[in-house]
Design a protein around this motif. Structure first.
Motif, PDB file in Angstrom:
ATOM      1  N   PHE A 197       0.826 -10.634  -4.781  1.00 32.09           N
ATOM      2  CA  PHE A 197      -0.445 -10.460  -4.053  1.00 32.09           C
ATOM      3  C   PHE A 197      -1.296  -9.373  -4.710  1.00 32.09           C
ATOM      4  O   PHE A 197      -1.609  -8.352  -4.092  1.00 32.09           O
ATOM      5  N   PRO A 198      -1.637  -9.530  -5.982  1.00 31.63           N
ATOM      6  CA  PRO A 198      -2.336  -8.454  -6.710  1.00 31.63           C
ATOM      7  C   PRO A 198      -3.697  -8.103  -6.139  1.00 31.63           C
ATOM      8  O   PRO A 198      -4.185  -6.991  -6.351  1.00 31.63           O
ATOM      9  N   LYS A 199      -4.334  -9.038  -5.430  1.00 31.74           N
ATOM     10  CA  LYS A 199      -5.669  -8.785  -4.893  1.00 31.74           C
ATOM     11  C   LYS A 199      -5.654  -8.428  -3.408  1.00 31.74           C
ATOM     12  O   LYS A 199      -6.718  -8.291  -2.800  1.00 31.74           O
ATOM     13  N   SER A 200      -4.486  -8.283  -2.847  1.00 34.13           N
ATOM     14  CA  SER A 200      -4.415  -7.952  -1.422  1.00 34.13           C
ATOM     15  C   SER A 200      -4.789  -6.504  -1.186  1.00 34.13           C
ATOM     16  O   SER A 200      -4.717  -5.659  -2.089  1.00 34.13           O
ATOM     17  N   SER A 201      -5.166  -6.198   0.041  1.00 32.97           N
ATOM     18  CA  SER A 201      -5.519  -4.817   0.385  1.00 32.97           C
ATOM     19  C   SER A 201      -4.313  -3.898   0.253  1.00 32.97           C
ATOM     20  O   SER A 201      -4.450  -2.709  -0.037  1.00 32.97           O
ATOM     21  N   HIS A 202      -3.124  -4.450   0.446  1.00 30.35           N
ATOM     22  CA  HIS A 202      -1.910  -3.637   0.365  1.00 30.35           C
ATOM     23  C   HIS A 202      -1.580  -3.285  -1.078  1.00 30.35           C
ATOM     24  O   HIS A 202      -1.033  -2.203  -1.345  1.00 30.35           O
ATOM     25  N   ALA A 203      -1.897  -4.152  -2.015  1.00 27.48           N
ATOM     26  CA  ALA A 203      -1.647  -3.853  -3.428  1.00 27.48           C
ATOM     27  C   ALA A 203      -2.467  -2.656  -3.885  1.00 27.48           C
ATOM     28  O   ALA A 203      -2.001  -1.824  -4.674  1.00 27.48           O
ATOM     29  N   THR A 204      -3.683  -2.540  -3.401  1.00 24.40           N
ATOM     30  CA  THR A 204      -4.539  -1.421  -3.803  1.00 24.40           C
ATOM     31  C   THR A 204      -4.060  -0.096  -3.230  1.00 24.40           C
ATOM     32  O   THR A 204      -4.490   0.965  -3.678  1.00 24.40           O
ATOM     33  N   ARG A 205      -3.176  -0.146  -2.254  1.00 23.27           N
ATOM     34  CA  ARG A 205      -2.664   1.078  -1.629  1.00 23.27           C
ATOM     35  C   ARG A 205      -1.453   1.646  -2.350  1.00 23.27           C
ATOM     36  O   ARG A 205      -1.032   2.785  -2.061  1.00 23.27           O
ATOM     37  N   VAL A 206      -0.884   0.904  -3.287  1.00 23.69           N
ATOM     38  CA  VAL A 206       0.375   1.315  -3.913  1.00 23.69           C
ATOM     39  C   VAL A 206       0.201   2.593  -4.737  1.00 23.69           C
ATOM     40  O   VAL A 206       0.939   3.567  -4.556  1.00 23.69           O
ATOM     41  N   GLU A 207      -0.750   2.606  -5.654  1.00 20.42           N
ATOM     42  CA  GLU A 207      -0.919   3.771  -6.534  1.00 20.42           C
ATOM     43  C   GLU A 207      -1.202   5.054  -5.745  1.00 20.42           C
ATOM     44  O   GLU A 207      -0.551   6.085  -5.984  1.00 20.42           O
ATOM     45  N   PRO A 208      -2.133   5.051  -4.775  1.00 19.44           N
ATOM     46  CA  PRO A 208      -2.347   6.269  -3.986  1.00 19.44           C
ATOM     47  C   PRO A 208      -1.098   6.715  -3.217  1.00 19.44           C
ATOM     48  O   PRO A 208      -0.835   7.913  -3.085  1.00 19.44           O
ATOM     49  N   ALA A 209      -0.326   5.750  -2.715  1.00 15.84           N
ATOM     50  CA  ALA A 209       0.880   6.102  -1.947  1.00 15.84           C
ATOM     51  C   ALA A 209       1.924   6.749  -2.848  1.00 15.84           C
ATOM     52  O   ALA A 209       2.569   7.742  -2.464  1.00 15.84           O
ATOM     53  N   VAL A 210       2.107   6.206  -4.041  1.00 12.79           N
ATOM     54  CA  VAL A 210       3.082   6.774  -4.970  1.00 12.79           C
ATOM     55  C   VAL A 210       2.626   8.159  -5.426  1.00 12.79           C
ATOM     56  O   VAL A 210       3.420   9.104  -5.509  1.00 12.79           O
ATOM     57  N   ARG A 211       1.345   8.297  -5.711  1.00 17.05           N
ATOM     58  CA  ARG A 211       0.817   9.595  -6.145  1.00 17.05           C
ATOM     59  C   ARG A 211       1.018  10.652  -5.053  1.00 17.05           C
ATOM     60  O   ARG A 211       1.380  11.797  -5.341  1.00 17.05           O
ATOM     61  N   GLU A 212       0.796  10.267  -3.814  1.00 18.95           N
ATOM     62  CA  GLU A 212       0.980  11.204  -2.709  1.00 18.95           C
ATOM     63  C   GLU A 212       2.450  11.594  -2.563  1.00 18.95           C
ATOM     64  O   GLU A 212       2.772  12.753  -2.263  1.00 18.95           O
ATOM     65  N   ALA A 213       3.340  10.641  -2.781  1.00 21.35           N
ATOM     66  CA  ALA A 213       4.780  10.932  -2.693  1.00 21.35           C
ATOM     67  C   ALA A 213       5.201  11.931  -3.763  1.00 21.35           C
ATOM     68  O   ALA A 213       6.015  12.829  -3.510  1.00 21.35           O
ATOM     69  N   VAL A 214       4.655  11.787  -4.964  1.00 22.04           N
ATOM     70  CA  VAL A 214       4.964  12.727  -6.047  1.00 22.04           C
ATOM     71  C   VAL A 214       4.373  14.102  -5.729  1.00 22.04           C
ATOM     72  O   VAL A 214       5.050  15.135  -5.855  1.00 22.04           O
ATOM     73  N   LYS A 215       3.124  14.128  -5.309  1.00 24.20           N
ATOM     74  CA  LYS A 215       2.449  15.391  -5.015  1.00 24.20           C
ATOM     75  C   LYS A 215       3.155  16.146  -3.889  1.00 24.20           C
ATOM     76  O   LYS A 215       3.282  17.383  -3.932  1.00 24.20           O
ATOM     77  N   LYS A 216       3.591  15.422  -2.880  1.00 36.63           N
ATOM     78  CA  LYS A 216       4.255  16.042  -1.736  1.00 36.63           C
ATOM     79  C   LYS A 216       5.464  16.859  -2.174  1.00 36.63           C
ATOM     80  O   LYS A 216       5.749  17.937  -1.617  1.00 36.63           O
TER      81      LYS A 216
END
Length: 442
Positions: free
Chosen positions: A201-220
């Motif tokens: 589902f590369p064009k789904s709204s959830h796909a666009t959330r992956v990079e920010p979520a991973v970045r936040e997990a690293v930053k945390k």
């Protein structure tokens, strides 16, 4: 059925003949009685014909009931599968689907067949139950099953139902994947769920959330490395994140992957430092030794080696662990300390104080153990009394201060046969010598 038709034709002929004869007869009966002959004949004919129709209706009802029973049995299979792990529920669901498909296609005009669409709605609702309960990892397999029915089940019966699972499946993959980002034991892994989301589902709204979520997990985790109560735990989670990102193929994650790699490096140093401060010297030695090997070009590599040496000394002499070794070598004048090896076996000499380091002295080929103890019959053993060239030496240039030493004499293989600690005070303006020797007990 043929016999009944023949019998009906026969009765019709008999009735017609009887009516003809009765109308012509000259019996002395009333005209009204003669007029009853034809209706009576019709009644006699209707009796077996009605029986035939009743038989057919009963047979059709029995057939309908049998189909409804099959439908009920399939419904029971779906109900019994509800709540089971999907791998155990799947055989039961497969049986129900076979029945639904047969009734909905081959028996579409039956009462049972007309109920199949409603049963499919209920099937989709039941199987997608984990998603409604927000148990997203458990929801992935059943939702993939529902979506995949378009490839194996009658498309006319399914209609748009499979397409309606796209959003729940994409959502479940996202939630399951992001929840597993720093969990090494997660099943499925974060990479498995998120790779599937980005690939399917590369064009789904959830796909666009992956990079920010991973970045936040690293930053945390990187943001608390210098202040967390347990930086080792944060580092372990960062290492899991780094492994996850290395297993992911989407180019949008390249930047955060570099952040995770840098975070692990920072975390390893913070972890080793914390272990030293907590007096967990054995683990600190291991962590900082591995750091220096893994990051030889790091500006902190030399400091990590110093901490590892100091931790190794402190593991034998706790007083050596009162404070971390300085990150930089102090300036000013240096005093000479010449160390000689008057004994068999090479010696690793570790020292920490204002300056921390390690030297190795080769074995003295002609040296032997001195009889022990050091004081024998009131006389002190005098070591290193032969020609100076006889003894392997190392010269240290040390700033003034108090030093802790640890000598580790090589034994068989990679083991040490003798380990000793000592304390030396280096004062300005003096030069020093130190002789390392071995005594044997009685």
């Amino acid at each position: 059925m043929g016999l009944l038709v023949g019998y009906g034709v026969f009765l019709l002929a008999v009735a017609a003949d009887g009516a003809r004869r009765g109308l012509r007869a000259t019996l002395r009966i009333g005209a009204s009685f003669r007029r009853l002959a034809l209706p009576l004949a019709v009644v006699l004919l209707a009796v077996p014909a009605g029986g035939s129709l009743a038989y057919g209706a009963a047979r059709d009802e029995a057939r309908e009931q049998a189909l409804l029973d099959r439908l009920s049995a399939a419904d029971a299979e779906v109900k019994s599968a509800d709540g089971l792990p999907f791998d155990k529920a799947q055989p039961l669901l497969a049986k129900a689907l076979d029945v639904y498909e047969d009734l909905g296609t081959e028996q579409a005009g039956s009462r049972a067949g007309k109920l199949v669409p409603a049963r499919l709605d209920a099937y989709y609702e039941t199987v997608s139950g984990p998603y409604e309960k927000k148990t997203y990892c458990e929801a992935i397999a059943p939702l993939k099953h529902l979506r995949g029915l378009a490839d194996s089940f009658d498309k006319g019966l399914l209609g748009s139902r499979p397409a309606k699972t796209d959003e729940p499946l994409a959502h479940s993959l996202y939630e399951c994947g992001t929840a597993a980002l720093a969990v090494a034991t997660a099943k499925p892994t974060a990479a498995e769920s998120l790779n599937e989301l980005l690939g399917t589902f590369p064009k789904s709204s959830h796909a666009t959330r992956v990079e920010p979520a991973v970045r936040e997990a690293v930053k945390k985790r990187t943001s608390v490395l210098d202040s967390a109560p347990d930086p080792c735990e944060a580092t372990t989670e960062l290492r899991t994140l780094r492994a996850t990102l290395r297993d992911m193929t989407d180019a949008s994650l390249d930047g955060v992957t570099r952040e995770a790699v840098a975070g692990v490096q920072r975390g390893d140093f913070a972890c080793g430092t914390d272990q030293f401060k907590d007096k967990n010297y054995e683990e600190a030695t291991k962590t900082m030794t591995e750091y220096a090997k893994a990051y030889p070009d790091s500006p902190q590599a030399a400091h990590a080696r110093s901490i590892a040496i100091a931790a190794e000394i402190a593991d034998e002499e706790p007083a050596a662990g009162k404070r971390l070794p300085p990150s930089e070598v102090p300036g000013g004048s240096r005093m000479i300390l010449v160390v000689s090896n008057d004994g068999p076996g090479a010696v690793d000499l570790l020292y920490t104080g204002p300056m921390t380091g390690k030297v190795t002295l080769k074995t003295c080929a002609t040296c032997t153990k001195y009889p022990g103890p050091i004081f024998s019959q009131g006389k002190k053993v005098k070591a290193c009394q032969g020609p100076a060239s006889k003894y392997p030496k190392a010269t240290l240039l040390l700033p003034a201060g108090d030093y802790h030493f640890l000598q580790k004499r090589a034994g068989t293989g990679s083991s040490y046969s003798d380990t000793k600690t000592s304390k030396v005070k280096i004062e300005p303006g003096y030069s020093y010598t130190n002789c390392l020797y071995v005594t044997s007990g009685y």
